[in-house]
Each structure stands twice: as structure tokens, then as C-alpha cells.
Design a protein around this motif. Structure first.
Motif, mmCIF file in Angstrom:
data_model
loop_
_atom_site.group_PDB
_atom_site.id
_atom_site.type_symbol
_atom_site.label_atom_id
_atom_site.label_comp_id
_atom_site.label_asym_id
_atom_site.label_seq_id
_atom_site.Cartn_x
_atom_site.Cartn_y
_atom_site.Cartn_z
ATOM 1 N N GLY A 272 6.344 6.261 0.497
ATOM 2 C CA GLY A 272 6.718 5.056 0.825
ATOM 3 C C GLY A 272 5.684 4.034 0.609
ATOM 4 N N TYR A 273 5.926 2.909 1.317
ATOM 5 C CA TYR A 273 5.110 1.905 0.981
ATOM 6 C C TYR A 273 5.119 1.002 2.331
ATOM 7 N N ARG B 267 0.755 -1.047 0.005
ATOM 8 C CA ARG B 267 0.092 -0.025 -0.001
ATOM 9 C C ARG B 267 0.865 1.347 -0.006
ATOM 10 N N PRO B 268 0.468 1.991 -0.989
ATOM 11 C CA PRO B 268 1.460 3.520 -0.938
ATOM 12 C C PRO B 268 1.082 4.171 0.179
ATOM 13 N N VAL B 269 1.925 5.123 0.837
ATOM 14 C CA VAL B 269 1.887 5.850 1.878
ATOM 15 C C VAL B 269 1.924 7.265 1.381
ATOM 16 N N TYR B 270 0.972 8.015 1.285
ATOM 17 C CA TYR B 270 0.987 9.705 0.825
ATOM 18 C C TYR B 270 0.944 10.621 1.933
ATOM 19 N N ARG B 271 1.832 11.468 1.575
ATOM 20 C CA ARG B 271 1.898 12.851 2.217
ATOM 21 C C ARG B 271 1.684 13.945 1.371
ATOM 22 N N ALA C 257 5.908 -3.983 7.829
ATOM 23 C CA ALA C 257 6.831 -3.195 7.651
ATOM 24 C C ALA C 257 6.570 -1.932 6.559
ATOM 25 N N GLY C 258 7.312 -0.788 6.801
ATOM 26 C CA GLY C 258 7.206 0.203 6.061
ATOM 27 C C GLY C 258 8.514 0.450 5.382
ATOM 28 N N LEU C 259 8.620 0.948 4.187
ATOM 29 C CA LEU C 259 9.783 1.348 3.298
ATOM 30 C C LEU C 259 9.659 2.706 2.634
#
Lengths: 728, 343
Positions: A87-88, A77-81, A110-112
Motif C-alpha cells: 500500500g501507500y 511513500r510505499p509500504v512494504y511487507r 492516510a494509508g491506502l
């Protein structure tokens, strides 16, 4: 044979023990209930990453953001700001099926970030009995959380990984002591899934270029790898080498004799590497090196070694080098791993197999052709050192090349392979000696149990044998081999019956597997006593210590029977409690299983935090006064075994009708007080030590036998006026 | 010193190929083979590769491979690249993790040093440096550097003090190595090996030394011409032509790089005296491989003429292949007379 029937069925006095059918009904209810729960649970899991909550997000991706929907392959899942991807987040279970020893996937969230650094990791789910036998869950969670900040393009720092000296790189945390296998599984799961996500999202690689497929796994055999050029081969015979050296073939050397049969290939694609050395070793190798490092394998057969011996001192292999384009790459010892044997089907035995990690810093490009050069030296008396070089060229087969154009970019999901399909066989081969010794021990034990009447005939010799046997069980089986069965094994087994059952996961630990197999059969024949009285290292330890205490005249406490039988159920309560807890949370059950001192006293040999040691020592101390105190009242494993042991098919322990009526000698001598005052041996409690049987056959101790003997002697005296009669 | 480096070129005393047909693609019209030629430089010398093939792409591909190999070995053996392995060895006095090529070539140097009783010595670089520095400062000074300086430099020359250990090469104090008397041959051999491995035939590689791989593609062998400077001022025949059938040919001549106008001081040195030897105008050697040809021509050029015959004999026995002794030499003395020697 005694004049009375040895198999006389006694009326049972089962005051506190529910009847057989009651147990069966109860158990089947439990099983049905658990099955329903696990069905419900597994239906909810499609993509584990979909269930990441915003709380977990802030933990694994500090600063948080908005999560997009699950997308891509491998799923993440992409993480948006502020509208841009920063990140993902992903689940290791979605990306790689990292299967722990429990047979169930370990799932780590985990986050990347978009620079390829891990932002955090969170142990979402695991059921690792072997792992937790060694450690507390808290340390496991701590271990996982330490991965934040690690650049996954680099190695995990455990050998082989080359750290560019730009900045002090944060490396992966050390292994959890006492659980190295499972921490390796966790580390490898994090690294491999993070790298797969990073590669597929083009975090490491330039989008516009073709790249090497390091994700797709398909099963392949050795002939298949040879066939499609994944592994290339060069065969040199004596005559050919002599010709190249400009040397004369010695008269005793056959011209067509094999000089060297050399193979090489790029091992980085999972289809090559994972098939050759197995998933576990391959993942371990990958985790130990940087993401863009490559692996090549060099294999040889024949008289000439590609390794030579020079590398041992110089650290550098002086017979082979890698050449690609205009660069020459020397192969060094510190980036070399020896491989004993391939796991791949169809591979012959080779004289030597080596794996070489080629750091990305060498400029090695896996997509470009390269060659392995083999240097042959021969020192001659009259002509000095002769040299010849041979080349083995390699070109990457097209199937390992991913083109960036349109459809071919995303790797297929190649992770649905069944873990361990061949791994366990290797494990058995490796532990052959242990397996053979264990087989001998079990053979001896079976002999004793089948021929128990004859074995106990000489009571003194039998007691000596038993002491010796127990010592072997404590020292060899327990402390050396670690063959201590545990209630966790039972819980794992029940859980795997409820979920997906794979033989492989149980086969991974041959000693435990064989012990359980034996105990299961023995349950039908003799009851729980075979394990508790003969094969449990902790039980053996208690018994030997108690015997020592008796020798030192430590007073023995005989628990009044009324108290004794009311203490028995504690162990069943503990077992059922653990089973119930495990249905809710395996981790919690594993913490609860700390009532077993096995981990402390046997698996870890008392090398543990003091509260654990104090607990184990306290139990052993209690055992000095009340023999097998722990076994009698507390052991959930004993309880768990006693339940199915109700279905045992034979009664081996012989009784006389006088037992309990006129005589309770053996009841008083029974180490675990398993003999009711009425003379019945309670199979739920009996540890099958055969002590009562030595008495049973002793003409000088067993009162009914004494009476018979006296009568016989009188008869003989009357009939023959025996001259040399002795009076006792 | 740079100016020496540029001009210090081994004279191409051998011209590849003769006859008009050789030069024109159409001339081999009986076959679909076409002639391709690559020209460039290798170790500071002009270099060329000539090959015959029907497919343009294939030929280009082969040349690209060969050029990469030349490039790779130059980064090992070149004195003109500050970061080459050889320059690092000379600068530091040692070289860690040498390539197998470096180990192998230095072993060959030792072998040819032994064979020539020291006439071939890869460690003459201090002498070359002395002369180069001297003539850079005093152009036209015919007498050369002072005798004491020559003696001091000469003491640094001894190939036996090159220590080839496992994983490391160590030089004696103050020593420096030059591979210019052998590396062209070695690179030529490696390029030929490479092309042969990739299925090539009908190739002529000229990297300062020549080596032929099969014939010219029309059934005829490659033919080389020893040029006029070699073949004689006596005018008899003018030139000498030699067929080169899967063999190598190397030439050493003082004329390649001269320090002074008279030609008395040039780039080849006799380790025994510290001077440039003047016994020959040029020495050409034909051998099965270019490394041998190159080293042997250097050794014969440097050593006193009386030792030439015995060196040829020893070389022949050393490189015996299947009992066939096959080295040959053409020695052209200062007067232009050419003598033929067979090993």
C-alpha cells in the motif's frame, strides 16, 4: 454648547493599565517571537509525508510495515511487507492543497492499500476556526479516523455515488453537525488525494491502457474551453427545427430566432470541471461519486429547455440522452445537479446548466466519442405528435488523454493553484441581501456615532432606539446570520500575518469580513466600544436581559470600584494566554477559546452539550445582577480590541470639569462602570452606549446643567418677569 | 419458433443500383472516389451500406460508426434478442426508463395507426405468435389456427392501449408489440442522420429499407430497381427503375415470410380481421424518410385497397415539407399488375 470645554484633557489615572508604549513594545516582541517560530516551522516542511513516524504508520496502516522513501507524483511513500508493496501512505497536503477556511492547509495522513481501500486516516494538522466554532477537536479526530476501510473508488455516499450492490459498502462518515463545510473540506481532501495516489499508482486502472487525465488542473477561461473543444456547441434556430419536424413555421415566429443554443462537454478533467464550477464545488461533486464515474455538463440558452418538466415526476430527463457507440444512456434526476452560475471567467449567462454523473456501470468510456441527443416534440392538432432529434457530438480533446507510454504517464502537479481566487466573489453575490442589510445597520450606527450629540438629545427616544438596535443585533446578526466575531478571528488574523496572508480566505465570509473591517476603522475613531456596545450579539443579549431584569426589580450589584478595577485585567490575561497557546497549538487555543460563550449562545443557539449551555447560562445569569458581567471581566475579545483601541484618535464622549469633582451621577449610571470615580471615562472599558451623554445633555438631570438652567431662569425672571414659568 | 425467426425475412424486393459501372470501383475513374460496401444483418434482415469516398480509412471509420448505431438500435427494437428493450417490454408489460428512440418510435407507431385508421398497428404481435406457434406444430395445415383463437388474439390488438408515460411505457394486459413494420425504416433514418452529421454524402443505406444520401458520387442519382416479382408478370418492361434522390424506399410483401406453402398466411396481419391480407403481392412506397416509407407500405399492404388512395393523401399532408407533398406508392396486385399512386 456648555460653557466648559468638552474636550478637556484629564489627567489619567491608569493604576493597573500599562502605558501605551509598554503595550506596543510587548506586542511587537510577541509578534517577532511568533514570526520566528513560524519561519522555523515552515522551513521544516517540504514533503509532509516524509515526517510520518512509525507510530503514525501503525495507526493509518494497521499491521504496519516498512516505509519506502517519498517518491512519485503525487508524492507518496510505499509500504512494504516481506519485500512487496502492500500500500501507500501519503499526506493530503502534499497531494492536494485542500485549504480550509482558516486559509491554512489541512493536512491528513492516510494509508491506502493496493486494492484502493483507505486503511486509516489521521488528522495531522489543521487550523480550522470556523470548523471548531461548531465542534470539539475530539470529534474532528474521530471523524477523520472513521475513514478506514472505505473503498475510495466508490462515492462518499453523499448523493450521486452509485454503490454496486455486491457487498454493503462502507461509506464515508456523516458530516460533523455544526461544521458541514469543514467536514466536507476534510472528506474531499481525503477522497481526492487518495484517488490521485491510486490513479497514479494504477490501482484503479489497467496499466496498459490510456486513461483520462483527472488530476491536471490549469486555469482556463470559457472562450478557451470552447476554442479547444472541451465544450461543444449546437445552435438551432426556429426555421431549422421546424424543417426537421416537418412542421410549418408559425407566422409570428422569426425564422432565425434562437430555438436552443446547446453546449455539452466532459467535465471530469479538472481543467474543465474545476474551472467551470470552482474547486470547492468540484471537489464536493467528486467526493460524492465513485472514482470511475464521469461527469458531463449540459448547458442551454434559448426558448427550448433541455430539461423540460417531465423529469420532476418520472425522475428521467425525456428530452436528452447520451449515446456512445452502441449504448444509450438515459439521464436521471438522482444523478443530476443544477448549477446556478459558472465561476469560470468569460462565461455568459445561461438559461440552464446541468451536471450529470454518468456511473461507470453504464459502460461509458470517457476516451471514446459520444453524443448528446436532443429530442424535440411538437404536438399538432392535425398531424399528431411530431418528433425531431438533434445530435451534439463530442470527442475528447487530446490534452485530457494520458498515454501509458513512458513520460506522459504521471500528471504534472497541477495543485498549486490559489484556492478561492474566484470563490469568494460568488459567496458575496450569494449573500448580497445579508450584505446590504448589514450595510444599512452599519450606516445607521455610523450616523448615530457621528451625530451622537443630536441623537441623544431626546433621551427617551434614544433608549428606545438602542433597545431596538440591540434586538436586531441579537436576533438578525447573531442568531440568523451568525455574525458573531470571536477571539478566534483575531488569532487567525495574527497567524495569517505571520504566515502567508491571503485576502481571499477572509473574504470567504462576507459578514465577518465587513464587520471586522468596520470594527477596525471604528477602533481608530471611537475605540472598542463600537463593537462591544453595538455589534456584539452576545453583549447585546446580556444588555437586553439585564434591562428586563431591572424592569422586574432584580437587585443590581454595584461592584466596589477597588474590586472592579482589579478584576479588569482578567480578560487581558485570558487573551494573552490564548495568544501564547495559539503559537504553540492552534487547536489548543481553540479549545481555550471556549471561555467565550459566543459559540454556545449565538452560533449554535444553545443547541449544545449541557456543560457548555450551563456555562453560557451562568454567565447570562450573572449578567442579570451585574450588567455585562462577562464583558467587564472575562471577554478576551474585548481585551484584544482594547489594546489597539489605545491608538484611537478622537475623544467623542464629552465631560465637564465638574465631572468627578462635584458630581458622579453618570459614573453610577454607567452600565459597565467604566467611569472612574475621578470622572474619567476609561476607554478600555467603555462600550460607547452613550448613556452618559444622554445625561450630559439633560438639563434636568446633569447637576452642572441644572445649575446653569436655574441661573438662566432666574435671569429671565428678573429681566422679563416670566408669566408662565414653571417651578420644578 | 426459432425457425420462423430465421426464415422470417423481409424479401429484398428492391435491388440497389443498376449498371455495370455501379459495381466496379474503376468505373468512376473521373473522380478519385472509390466505392465501399458493407454487408451484414440488421433486425434479422440482410443489410448493406454503400458509400463513395477517396480514403479507405475514413470509409471504414464511417462504417464502424454506422454499425454501432445499428447495434444500439437493435438492442432497442429487436424481437430476436431476449434482452432488447422491446422484448423486455413484451415480457413484463412495461418498460422503465425507455430510451428516447423507443419513445419516439412508439409515438410514430401511434401516429401511423391513427393515419391508417388502425391498418398499421404495432400491437399485432399476439397474432403473429399464434400463427407461428400453430404452423410450428402443424406444418402444412393450410387452414390456419382455429377461428376462436384468432378472435381471442385479435382482441389483444389495439395500438391505442400502448401507454407512453413519462419515464415508462405500459402495455395493456396480454399485449405485445412488434416494430418490424417500422423499425428498419427508423434505423435506416438514424444511420443516414449519423453519416450526414459526420459529413458524409454519396451513401446508400439498405437495412431492409433503403435510403439514399445524395447521389452516387459521379453526379448521378442512386437508381433502384423494383424487381420482377413486383414489376409485373404482364411482361411489359419486366422491371421498373426509380431514381432515389435523397429519399427512402420501402417495400412490404407477403412473400417475405410465409407460414405455409401456399403463401396465404404470412407475417403481415390485418388487425381488423386477424388474417394475413392478400390484396397485393407487394407494396413499395417512396417517401422523404424511411420511417414513413416503411410504415406506410405496411399500412397500405394491410388495409383494404379502397383505402389506399386516401391514406396516401393523408400521409402526404402529414409529412408535408415546405408545402411539397411527396409520397409515392407502387401497388402490385396478386395478378402482377402495378398501379402507381401519388400522395
Amino acid at each position: 454648547m456648555s460653557p466648559c470645554s468638552p474636550r478637556r484633557v484629564r489627567r489619567t489615572r491608569s493604576g493597573l493599565t500599562p502605558g501605551r508604549w509598554g503595550w506596543a513594545a510587548f506586542l511587537s516582541l510577541v509578534v517577532l517571537f511568533a514570526a520566528g517560530m513560524s519561519q522555523a516551522a515552515s522551513a521544516a516542511q517540504k514533503n509532509s509525508v516524509a515526517t510520518i513516524t512509525s507510530e503514525i504508520l501503525t495507526e493509518i496502516f494497521p499491521g504496519g510495515g516498512t516505509m519506502g522513501p517519498v517518491s512519485g507524483n503525487p508524492p507518496a511513500r510505499p509500504v512494504y511487507r516481506d519485500g512487496t508493496v502492500v500500500g501507500y501512505v501519503f499526506s493530503s497536503r502534499d497531494v492536494v492543497s485542500s485549504v480550509g477556511f482558516s486559509g491554512n492547509p489541512i493536512d491528513i495522513y492516510a494509508g491506502l492499500d493496493i486494492k484502493g481501500r483507505l486503511t486509516g486516516a489521521f488528522l495531522h494538522k489543521h487550523t480550522e476556526p470556523i470548523l471548531v466554532i461548531g465542534i470539539a477537536e475530539k470529534r474532528l479526530i474521530e471523524y477523520v479516523s472513521q475513514f478506514a476501510g472505505i473503498d475510495v473508488s466508490r462515492g462518499a455516499g453523499l448523493g450521486g455515488g452509485v454503490q454496486p450492490a455486491v457487498e454493503p459498502a462502507k461509506t464515508a462518515p456523516d458530516v460533523i453537525s455544526g461544521a458541514s463545510v469543514s467536514s466536507a473540506v476534510i472528506r474531499n481532501a481525503i477522497f481526492r488525494s487518495a484517488r490521485a495516489v491510486a490513479r497514479s499508482r494504477h490501482i484503479f486502472t489497467d496499466d496498459s491502457k490510456n486513461r483520462l487525465d483527472r488530476e491536471t488542473y490549469t486555469e482556463a477561461t470559457w472562450p478557451a474551453l470552447m476554442e479547444d473543444g472541451s465544450v461543444v456547441r449546437l445552435r438551432l434556430n426556429q426555421a431549422g427545427v421546424a424543417k426537421a419536424l416537418g412542421a410549418v413555421l408559425e407566422p409570428d415566429v422569426p425564422p432565425d430566432g434562437l430555438f436552443i443554443d446547446l453546449y455539452t462537454g466532459l467535465m471530469s478533467p479538472p481543467r474543465v470541471g474545476e474551472n467551470l464550477i470552482g474547486k470547492l464545488d468540484f471537489n464536493d461533486l467528486l467526493a460524492g461519486m465513485a472514482a470511475n464515474d464521469q461527469i458531463i455538463v449540459v448547458i442551454a440558452d434559448g426558448l427550448y429547455s433541455f430539461k423540460g418538466t417531465g423529469y420532476i415526476r418520472s425522475g428521467l430527463f425525456d428530452r436528452i440522452q447520451l449515446v456512445q457507440g452502441s449504448s444509450t444512456i438515459r439521464l436521471s434526476k438522482d444523478r443530476y445537479r443544477n448549477v446556478e452560475r459558472f465561476r469560470i471567467p468569460g462565461a455568459p449567462e445561461f438559461r440552464e446548466i446541468g451536471i450529470f454523473i454518468i456511473p461507470a456501470a453504464t459502460g461509458f468510456d470517457p476516451l471514446e466519442p459520444w453524443r448528446l441527443e436532443l429530442l424535440v416534440n411538437r404536438n399538432t392538432v392535425d398531424r399528431g405528435m411530431l418528433h425531431a432529434a438533434f445530435s451534439l457530438p463530442y470527442t475528447l480533446p487530446g490534452k485530457y488523454r494520458l498515454t501509458s507510454t513512458a513520460s506522459g504517464t504521471e500528471p504534472d502537479n497541477g495543485f498549486d493553484d490559489k484556492f478561492g481566487a474566484r470563490y469568494w466573489a460568488h459567496e458575496w453575490e450569494d449573500r448580497l441581501v445579508e450584505i446590504v442589510i448589514l450595510g444599512l445597520i452599519l450606516g445607521v450606527l455610523s450616523g448615530v456615532l457621528f451625530f451622537q450629540d443630536r441623537v441623544v438629545a431626546n433621551a427617551e427616544r434614544y433608549r428606545l432606539f438602542r433597545r431596538l438596535f440591540l434586538a436586531v443585533v441579537v436576533i438578525w446578526l447573531g442568531w440568523i446570520v451568525g455574525g458573531q466575531l470571536s477571539i478566534i478571528n483575531v488569532l487567525t488574523f495574527i497567524h495569517s500575518l505571520l504566515g502567508e496572508f491571503h485576502w481571499e480566505f477572509f473574504l470567504l465570509d462576507p459578514v465577518t469580513f465587513i464587520l471586522w473591517g468596520y470594527v477596525a476603522v471604528a477602533l481608530l475613531f471611537w475605540g472598542r466600544g463600537v463593537f462591544c456596545g453595538w455589534l456584539c450579539p452576545f453583549g447585546a443579549l446580556q444588555e437586553l436581559l439585564n434591562e428586563g431584569a431591572r424592569k422586574l426589580n432584580v437587585p443590581q450589584v454595584s461592584v466596589p470600584f477597588a474590586v472592579h478595577e482589579r478584576l479588569w485585567p482578567i480578560k487581558y490575561v485570558i487573551f494573552l494566554g490564548l495568544l501564547a497557546v495559539s503559537l504553540h497549538s492552534t487547536n489548543l487555543a481553540i479549545v481555550g477559546a471556549e471561555v467565550e460563550p459566543f459559540k454556545t449562545a449565538i452560533t449554535l443557539k444553545f443547541d449544545r452539550a449541557w456543560p457548555f449551555v450551563a456555562f453560557a447560562v451562568a454567565l447570562l445569569a450573572a449578567g442579570l445582577f451585574i450588567e455585562r458581567f462577562y464583558c467587564r471581566y472575562l471577554c478576551p475579545l474585548g481585551g484584544a480590541l482594547a489594546i489597539p483601541a489605545r491608538i484611537r484618535m478622537f475623544d467623542w464622549l464629552k465631560r465637564r470639569f465638574q465631572c468627578g469633582e462635584v458630581c458622579d451621577l453618570c459614573a453610577g449610571q454607567c452600565g459597565v462602570q467604566a467611569i472612574h470615580p475621578d470622572g474619567t471615562i476609561n476607554p478600555n472599558e467603555c462600550i460607547h452606549c452613550l448613556n452618559c451623554q444622554t445625561l450630559y445633555f439633560d438639563e434636568n438631570l446633569c447637576p452642572p446643567l441644572i445649575a446653569i438652567r436655574k441661573r438662566r431662569e432666574r435671569r429671565q425672571k428678573l429681566a422679563g418677569g416670566g408669566d408662565n414659568e414653571t417651578v420644578e | 419458433m426459432k425457425q420462423w425467426n430465421k426464415s422470417r425475412r423481409r424479401a429484398l424486393t428492391v435491388i440497389a443500383g443498376i449498371g455495370a459501372g455501379f459495381l466496379m470501383p474503376g468505373a468512376v475513374c473521373a473522380t478519385p472516389l472509390r466505392r465501399y460496401e458493407w454487408r451484414g444483418t440488421a433486425l434479422g434482415a440482410e443489410a448493406s451500406i454503400i458509400l463513395y469516398h477517396a480514403d479507405h480509412k475514413e470509409a471504414e471509420h464511417a462504417v464502424r460508426r454506422a454499425v454501432l448505431e445499428i447495434e444500439r438500435l437493435e438492442s432497442e427494437f429487436s424481437l430476436y434478442r431476449a434482452e432488447s428493450a422491446l422484448c423486455r417490454l413484451n415480457r413484463n408489460g412495461f418498460l422503465d426508463a425507455p430510451s428516447l428512440d423507443m419513445v419516439r418510435l412508439l409515438s410514430e407507431c401511434r401516429r401511423f395507426g391513427d393515419l391508417s385508421d388502425g391498418a398499421f398497428d404495432a400491437s399485432v404481435q399476439p397474432l403473429w405468435r399464434l400463427y407461428a406457434d400453430h404452423f410450428a406444430g402443424h406444418p402444412g395445415d393450410g387452414s390456419g389456427p382455429p377461428r376462436t383463437a384468432v378472435e381471442a388474439a385479435r382482441l389483444l390488438v389495439d395500438y391505442r392501449r400502448v401507454d407512453i408515460r413519462e419515464g415508462r411505457i405500459v402495455l395493456g394486459r396480454g399485449m405485445e408489440i412488434t416494430l418490424n413494420g417500422i423499425a428498419q425504416g427508423y434505423i435506416t433514418d438514424r444511420v443516414v442522420d449519423l453519416l450526414r452529421r459526420h459529413g458524409w454524402s454519396n451513401v446508400l443505406v439498405n437495412l431492409g429499407e433503403l435510403r439514399a444520401l445524395d447521389g452516387r458520387g459521379n453526379g448521378n442519382p442512386w437508381v433502384v430497381m423494383l424487381d420482377g416479382a413486383l414489376a409485373g408478370s404482364d411482361g411489359a418492361g419486366g422491371t421498373l427503375t426509380v431514381p432515389l434522390d435523397n429519399r427512402a424506399m420501402a417495400t412490404s410483401a407477403g412473400s417475405g415470410t410465409r407460414f405455409d406453402s401456399s403463401g396465404r398466411h404470412h407475417h403481415l396481419f390485418d388487425p381488423a380481421s386477424g388474417d394475413s391480407p392478400g390484396h397485393y403481392r407487394a407494396v413499395s412506397v417512396s417517401a422523404p424518410d424511411a420511417t414513413t416509407a416503411d410504415a406506410l407500405s405496411t399500412a397500405i399492404f394491410t388495409a383494404p385497397p379502397a383505402r389506399a388512395a386516401s391514406m396516401m393523401t393523408r400521409a402526404a399532408s402529414m409529412i408535408t415539407r415546405a408545402g411539397r407533398a411527396d409520397v409515392a406508392a407502387w401497388l402490385t396486385d396478386a395478378g402482377g399488375r402495378t398501379k402507381f399512386l401519388k400522395g
